[in-house]
Design an enzyme around this catalytic site. Structure first.
Site, PDB file in Angstrom:
ATOM      1  N   LYS A 183       0.838  -1.219   0.000  1.00 11.47           N
ATOM      2  CA  LYS A 183       0.000   0.000   0.000  1.00 11.47           C
ATOM      3  C   LYS A 183       0.870   1.266   0.000  1.00 11.47           C
ATOM      4  O   LYS A 183       2.093   1.187   0.086  1.00 11.47           O
ATOM      5  CB  LYS A 183      -0.960  -0.009   1.187  1.00 11.47           C
ATOM      6  CG  LYS A 183      -1.756  -1.304   1.326  1.00 11.47           C
ATOM      7  CD  LYS A 183      -2.749  -1.546   0.180  1.00 11.47           C
ATOM      8  CE  LYS A 183      -3.074  -3.022   0.061  1.00 11.47           C
ATOM      9  NZ  LYS A 183      -4.419  -3.429   0.246  1.00 11.47           N
TER      10      LYS A 183
HETATM   11  C1  LIG Z   1      -5.249  -4.610   0.723  1.00 10.99           C
HETATM   12  C2  LIG Z   1      -6.719  -4.488   0.635  1.00 10.99           C
HETATM   13  C3  LIG Z   1      -7.551  -4.857   1.702  1.00 10.99           C
HETATM   14  C4  LIG Z   1      -7.055  -5.591   2.927  1.00 10.99           C
HETATM   15  O1  LIG Z   1      -6.058  -4.936   3.621  1.00 10.99           O
HETATM   16  P1  LIG Z   1      -5.259  -5.761   4.753  1.00 10.99           P
HETATM   17  O2  LIG Z   1      -4.590  -4.681   5.548  1.00 10.99           O
HETATM   18  O3  LIG Z   1      -4.287  -6.620   4.017  1.00 10.99           O
HETATM   19  O4  LIG Z   1      -6.221  -6.516   5.538  1.00 10.99           O
HETATM   20  C5  LIG Z   1      -8.904  -4.616   1.603  1.00 10.99           C
HETATM   21  N1  LIG Z   1      -9.434  -4.059   0.500  1.00 10.99           N
HETATM   22  C6  LIG Z   1      -8.679  -3.707  -0.560  1.00 10.99           C
HETATM   23  C7  LIG Z   1      -9.334  -3.071  -1.738  1.00 10.99           C
HETATM   24  C8  LIG Z   1      -7.296  -3.925  -0.533  1.00 10.99           C
HETATM   25  O5  LIG Z   1      -6.554  -3.614  -1.597  1.00 10.99           O
END
Ligand SMILES: *Cc1c(COP(=O)(O)O)cnc(C)c1O
Length: 383
Positions: A183
């Protein structure tokens, strides 16, 4: 051909951030404590949000939201199928029914007109996704949710630093961010739950740590008195202080990261404009700051005479990594078997699911890396 492999994503961790983590590890207090409290306050301040709760993942935030809202059997949650599976898994595990709305074909985001036909008297929650760092068009979605009296929460896993009409995502409503390593900013694993509803924030704060009561002592001391009692059965989703201190460092550099991501994205757009087999996503027309979490393109498989999967494999052979965000949820085995949607359901989602591909994009990349990617794409397409 490139000599070294270019991954599609890579976290940018500074020596100062690594030292700050080591300092917490040496301090004697490594679990949730003062660094988590500081990270929550600083993140809330960055977004303009009324409050924030640090968690072990965005998935944990989604889980706590569903529990806090009391969503269970007989309830429906409307969300796009063009999303990460975690949300839909949790809806399913809660015993509720996911109802998929389609997306705009060129932004990959859902809209109020696409959500509306999916609403029923059983709908308890609407969960749009901000995609790739762009902002979903929230104003009409907020109006729709309010007019029906349905809760609204935003999946902002891609949207740390994104702005919509001059406001940061997270300022209004209920928003869940992710700090997974791919992210825009990372804590290794982690997430943040933001809301302008103080009662909901208190509930999530309580649920994230065994359901122990949050009292004035907790707020003032950033700890809990050993006498704290269970108010409701809760979970164990608290972030560690060594993760939180990494988050503080990353947050301080988030705007810089977004600046570099934006420059790289502009270079991709310029160079790919002449490659007719490659269709980048459209940038929404409403006022926003794009955080450029991902640079997603669609392969025109007919013109290219090749499948998206073959295209990704050819790039990989030439040392260019790519990602897939996402294979639509209704096309994953479990959901194919249990939901069995007709083949012509969710046409824009399905069309994109077969053609999307995320190109390398991370702050440490140089514009010359973008040039390499585009040159390799042209080679693979036989141009
Ligand atoms: C990465 C992601 C998540 C989940 O995030 P985590 O921190 O890994 O639980 C949820 N929704 C979207 C659209 C994502 O890209």
């Amino acid at each position: 051909m490139r000599k070294d492999f270019l991954p599609f994503s890579k976290p940018s961790l500074s020596e100062a951030e690594i030292s700050a983590v080591a300092e917490v590890l040496r301090s004697g207090w490594i679990t949730t404590g003062p660094k988590c409290a500081e990270f929550e306050a600083t993140f809330a301040d960055y977004c303009g949000s009324a409050g924030a709760v640090a968690l072990t993942s965005a998935t944990a935030g989604m889980h706590l939201l569903l529990v806090a809202l009391g969503i269970g059997p007989g309830d429906e949650v409307v969300t796009p199928a063009m999303t990460w599976v975690s949300t839909v898994n949790l809806i399913t595990l809660a015993g509720a029914t996911p109802v998929f709305c389609d997306i705009d074909r060129d932004t990959l985001m859902t809209t109020a007109p696409l959500i509306e036909p999916c609403l029923s008297e059983r709908t308890r929650l609407i969960l749009p996704v901000h995609f790739a760092g762009a902002a979903a068009d929230l104003t009409p979605i907020r109006a729709l949710a309010a007019s029906r009296g349905i809760a609204l929460a935003e999946d902002a896993a891609h949207a740390a630093g994104t702005e919509y009409y001059g406001e940061r995502i997270g300022k209004k409503g209920t928003t869940i961010f992710s700090f997974h390593p791919i992210k825009n900013m990372t804590t290794g694993e982690g997430g943040m739950f933001c809301s302008d509803d103080p009662a909901l924030l208190d509930q999530v704060r309580c649920l994230k740590f065994h359901g122990l009561g949050v009292d004035a002592y907790d707020r003032a001391m950033q700890g809990r008195s050993p006498q704290a009692e269970v108010i409701m059965p809760g979970f164990k989703y608290n972030l560690t202080d060594f993760a939180a201190v990494l988050g503080l460092g990353q947050l301080a550099r988030l705007n810089e990261f977004i600046g570099q991501r934006s420059r790289l994205a502009a270079r991709y757009a310029e160079l790919l404009a002449e490659v007719e087999e490659i269709l980048p996503l459209a940038v929404p027309t409403w006022p926003m700051r794009h955080a450029w979490h991902l640079y997603i393109v669609r392969l025109d498989t007919e013109k290219a005479g090749m499948s998206r999967d073959a295209f990704m494999a050819e790039l990989k052979k030439r040392n260019i990594g790519t990602g897939l965000h996402f294979r639509a949820v209704h096309q994953q085995k479990y959901y194919r078997d249990t939901l069995g949607l007709p083949a012509d359901a969710l046409p824009a989602t399905t069309w994109n699911s077969e053609r999307i591909c995320s190109l390398p994009l991370f702050p440490a990349m140089a514009e010359s890396d973008v040039d390499d990617v585009v040159a390799t794409i042209k080679e693979v397409l036989g141009r």
